[in-house]
Design a protein around this motif. Structure first.
Motif, PDB file in Angstrom:
ATOM      1  N   ILE A 217       0.846  -1.193   0.000  1.00  0.00           N
ATOM      2  CA  ILE A 217       0.000   0.000   0.000  1.00  0.00           C
ATOM      3  C   ILE A 217       0.882   1.245   0.000  1.00  0.00           C
ATOM      4  N   ALA A 218       0.555   2.208  -0.838  1.00  0.00           N
ATOM      5  CA  ALA A 218       1.240   3.500  -0.851  1.00  0.00           C
ATOM      6  C   ALA A 218       0.363   4.539  -0.172  1.00  0.00           C
ATOM      7  N   THR A 219       0.951   5.329   0.725  1.00  0.00           N
ATOM      8  CA  THR A 219       0.198   6.388   1.394  1.00  0.00           C
ATOM      9  C   THR A 219       1.110   7.579   1.628  1.00  0.00           C
ATOM     10  N   GLY A 220       0.558   8.638   2.214  1.00  0.00           N
ATOM     11  CA  GLY A 220       1.343   9.826   2.506  1.00  0.00           C
ATOM     12  C   GLY A 220       1.205  10.906   1.446  1.00  0.00           C
ATOM     13  N   GLY A 221       1.702  12.099   1.770  1.00  0.00           N
ATOM     14  CA  GLY A 221       1.496  13.262   0.920  1.00  0.00           C
ATOM     15  C   GLY A 221       2.016  13.146  -0.491  1.00  0.00           C
ATOM     16  N   LEU A 222       3.136  12.423  -0.696  1.00  0.00           N
ATOM     17  CA  LEU A 222       3.721  12.317  -2.041  1.00  0.00           C
ATOM     18  C   LEU A 222       3.425  10.975  -2.718  1.00  0.00           C
ATOM     19  N   SER A 223       2.557  10.184  -2.109  1.00  0.00           N
ATOM     20  CA  SER A 223       2.259   8.871  -2.689  1.00  0.00           C
ATOM     21  C   SER A 223       1.652   8.994  -4.085  1.00  0.00           C
ATOM     22  N   GLU A 224       0.868  10.049  -4.301  1.00  0.00           N
ATOM     23  CA  GLU A 224       0.212  10.212  -5.601  1.00  0.00           C
ATOM     24  C   GLU A 224       1.189  10.643  -6.691  1.00  0.00           C
ATOM     25  N   VAL A 225       2.375  11.121  -6.298  1.00  0.00           N
ATOM     26  CA  VAL A 225       3.413  11.457  -7.266  1.00  0.00           C
ATOM     27  C   VAL A 225       4.155  10.202  -7.711  1.00  0.00           C
ATOM     28  N   ILE A 226       4.460   9.333  -6.752  1.00  0.00           N
ATOM     29  CA  ILE A 226       5.317   8.169  -7.021  1.00  0.00           C
ATOM     30  C   ILE A 226       4.544   6.940  -7.485  1.00  0.00           C
ATOM     31  N   ALA A 227       3.456   6.607  -6.808  1.00  0.00           N
ATOM     32  CA  ALA A 227       2.763   5.333  -7.032  1.00  0.00           C
ATOM     33  C   ALA A 227       2.376   5.055  -8.483  1.00  0.00           C
ATOM     34  N   PRO A 228       1.907   6.054  -9.249  1.00  0.00           N
ATOM     35  CA  PRO A 228       1.495   5.753 -10.622  1.00  0.00           C
ATOM     36  C   PRO A 228       2.645   5.342 -11.542  1.00  0.00           C
ATOM     37  N   HIS A 229       3.892   5.482 -11.087  1.00  0.00           N
ATOM     38  CA  HIS A 229       5.039   5.241 -11.966  1.00  0.00           C
ATOM     39  C   HIS A 229       5.824   3.988 -11.591  1.00  0.00           C
ATOM     40  N   THR A 230       5.177   3.100 -10.845  1.00  0.00           N
ATOM     41  CA  THR A 230       5.790   1.821 -10.516  1.00  0.00           C
ATOM     42  C   THR A 230       4.694   0.770 -10.417  1.00  0.00           C
ATOM     43  N   GLN A 231       5.064  -0.480 -10.656  1.00  0.00           N
ATOM     44  CA  GLN A 231       4.104  -1.582 -10.605  1.00  0.00           C
ATOM     45  C   GLN A 231       4.091  -2.276  -9.241  1.00  0.00           C
ATOM     46  N   GLU A 232       4.801  -1.733  -8.269  1.00  0.00           N
ATOM     47  CA  GLU A 232       4.965  -2.420  -6.988  1.00  0.00           C
ATOM     48  C   GLU A 232       3.769  -2.287  -6.053  1.00  0.00           C
ATOM     49  N   PHE A 233       2.877  -1.329  -6.307  1.00  0.00           N
ATOM     50  CA  PHE A 233       1.796  -1.076  -5.353  1.00  0.00           C
ATOM     51  C   PHE A 233       0.483  -1.735  -5.766  1.00  0.00           C
ATOM     52  N   ASP A 234      -0.173  -2.330  -4.782  1.00  0.00           N
ATOM     53  CA  ASP A 234      -1.493  -2.919  -5.005  1.00  0.00           C
ATOM     54  C   ASP A 234      -2.603  -1.919  -4.717  1.00  0.00           C
ATOM     55  N   ALA A 235      -2.300  -0.901  -3.910  1.00  0.00           N
ATOM     56  CA  ALA A 235      -3.318   0.096  -3.560  1.00  0.00           C
ATOM     57  C   ALA A 235      -2.660   1.433  -3.278  1.00  0.00           C
ATOM     58  N   LEU A 236      -3.355   2.501  -3.646  1.00  0.00           N
ATOM     59  CA  LEU A 236      -2.943   3.863  -3.335  1.00  0.00           C
ATOM     60  C   LEU A 236      -3.980   4.432  -2.382  1.00  0.00           C
ATOM     61  N   GLU A 237      -3.570   4.693  -1.141  1.00  0.00           N
ATOM     62  CA  GLU A 237      -4.485   5.153  -0.096  1.00  0.00           C
ATOM     63  C   GLU A 237      -3.891   6.402   0.580  1.00  0.00           C
ATOM     64  N   PRO A 238      -4.105   7.590   0.002  1.00  0.00           N
ATOM     65  CA  PRO A 238      -3.485   8.803   0.553  1.00  0.00           C
ATOM     66  C   PRO A 238      -3.839   9.090   2.007  1.00  0.00           C
ATOM     67  N   TRP A 239      -5.024   8.612   2.465  1.00  0.00           N
ATOM     68  CA  TRP A 239      -5.479   8.887   3.835  1.00  0.00           C
ATOM     69  C   TRP A 239      -5.455   7.618   4.695  1.00  0.00           C
ATOM     70  N   HIS A 240      -4.580   6.710   4.347  1.00  0.00           N
ATOM     71  CA  HIS A 240      -4.488   5.408   5.011  1.00  0.00           C
ATOM     72  C   HIS A 240      -4.246   5.533   6.520  1.00  0.00           C
ATOM     73  N   THR A 241      -3.380   6.455   6.932  1.00  0.00           N
ATOM     74  CA  THR A 241      -3.060   6.599   8.356  1.00  0.00           C
ATOM     75  C   THR A 241      -4.291   7.014   9.155  1.00  0.00           C
ATOM     76  N   LEU A 242      -5.112   7.902   8.601  1.00  0.00           N
ATOM     77  CA  LEU A 242      -6.333   8.309   9.295  1.00  0.00           C
ATOM     78  C   LEU A 242      -7.285   7.135   9.464  1.00  0.00           C
ATOM     79  N   GLU A 243      -7.338   6.253   8.460  1.00  0.00           N
ATOM     80  CA  GLU A 243      -8.194   5.059   8.583  1.00  0.00           C
ATOM     81  C   GLU A 243      -7.706   4.179   9.723  1.00  0.00           C
ATOM     82  N   GLY A 244      -6.381   4.038   9.860  1.00  0.00           N
ATOM     83  CA  GLY A 244      -5.842   3.273  10.976  1.00  0.00           C
ATOM     84  C   GLY A 244      -6.183   3.903  12.312  1.00  0.00           C
ATOM     85  N   LEU A 245      -6.113   5.216  12.396  1.00  0.00           N
ATOM     86  CA  LEU A 245      -6.484   5.913  13.631  1.00  0.00           C
ATOM     87  C   LEU A 245      -7.963   5.696  13.948  1.00  0.00           C
ATOM     88  N   ARG A 246      -8.790   5.710  12.915  1.00  0.00           N
ATOM     89  CA  ARG A 246     -10.226   5.449  13.132  1.00  0.00           C
ATOM     90  C   ARG A 246     -10.449   4.079  13.738  1.00  0.00           C
TER      91      ARG A 246
END
Length: 254
Positions: A217-246
């Motif tokens: 999973i890719a998350t964090g402020g710059l995840s949307e810059v990096i994730a689209p340019h590699t095949q390593e990620f199964d999911a892009l979740e920019p707000w993943h940490t907040l979901e964990g806090l929930r």
């Protein structure tokens, strides 16, 4: 209604949850800002979406900026009249932490692990693109096995440009070619494409040590810059940490 706040070194991410995520925000972190100043910001943002602070009944906070932790506790008490849950290594998260000193792990990494395991109910790797690049590895049964930390992309860029006389700060964009024909494109090649190579290499090494595949999973402020340019990620979740806090707040609701 829940308010989740993730205080990082560069950004403060927060969101409101009630059956679903109603809204997310991201602010620049200013460590010396006072509780009164953050109160003005929060009241203004909530007012902009007609959100009554009195409807917030629970607040959960992750902070990796110690000076701001007490600042936010004061602000939360004033604005929402509730006592926040401050996540740390002693919080009941529902996962086992299998590292040398479980109390030293960052609350953001705990939240990332919780959300990752909740999403897949299996092994996963969470790559958080923040001030630091932090990778959290969760094994079978939801055991947090450890992680990997490197300078973040913006941090690396600042180090490069502040320590070289003739290299400018450039936009963090993926260039069309690895062979830069000018200074800007050469820096983008080395920094952005090189950073993608760093991330890919770490993920492959981690999977090799696990001995089997794992969801990434890719998350964090710059995840949307990096994730689209590699095949390593199964999911892009920019707000993943907040979901964990929930999820952590839900587990500690009583």
């Amino acid at each position: 209604m829940l308010l989740a706040i993730d205080i990082g070194n560069s950004n403060i991410a927060f969101g409101i949850y009630s059956d679903r995520w109603k809204r997310h925000w991201r602010l620049n972190t200013v460590a010396d800002k006072t509780a009164d100043e953050y109160e003005v910001l929060f009241r203004s943002l909530l007012n902009s979406v007609q959100q009554d602070p009195a409807e917030i009944s629970q607040v959960v906070v992750s902070s990796v900026v110690p000076p701001l932790t007490s600042t936010f506790v004061s602000m939360i008490r004033s604005v929402f009249s509730v006592e926040p849950l401050i996540v740390n290594g002693q919080t009941n998260t529902g996962i086992k932490v299998s590292i040398d000193n479980p109390l030293e792990i960052g609350s953001d990494l705990l939240a990332n692990a919780v959300a990752g395991y909740h999403k897949y109910q299996d092994k996963c790797i969470v790559v958080d693109f923040g001030t630091a690049l932090s990778i959290t590895i969760v094994g079978v049964g939801g055991v947090l096995l450890g992680g990997s930390i490197a300078p973040g992309l913006k941090t690396s860029m600042k180090a490069l440009t502040s320590n070289t006389a003739q290299l400018p700060f450039v936009q963090l964009e993926v260039p069309n070619s690895a062979i830069g024909k000018n200074t800007v494109h050469a820096i983008q090649s080395g920094m952005v494409l090189g950073y993608i190579g760093l991330v890919e290499s770490l993920i492959k090494r981690i999977k090799a040590e696990l001995g089997e595949d794992a969801k990434v999973i890719a998350t964090g402020g710059l995840s949307e810059v990096i994730a689209p340019h590699t095949q390593e990620f199964d999911a892009l979740e920019p707000w993943h940490t907040l979901e964990g806090l929930r999820l952590i707040a839900e587990k500690n609701a009583n």
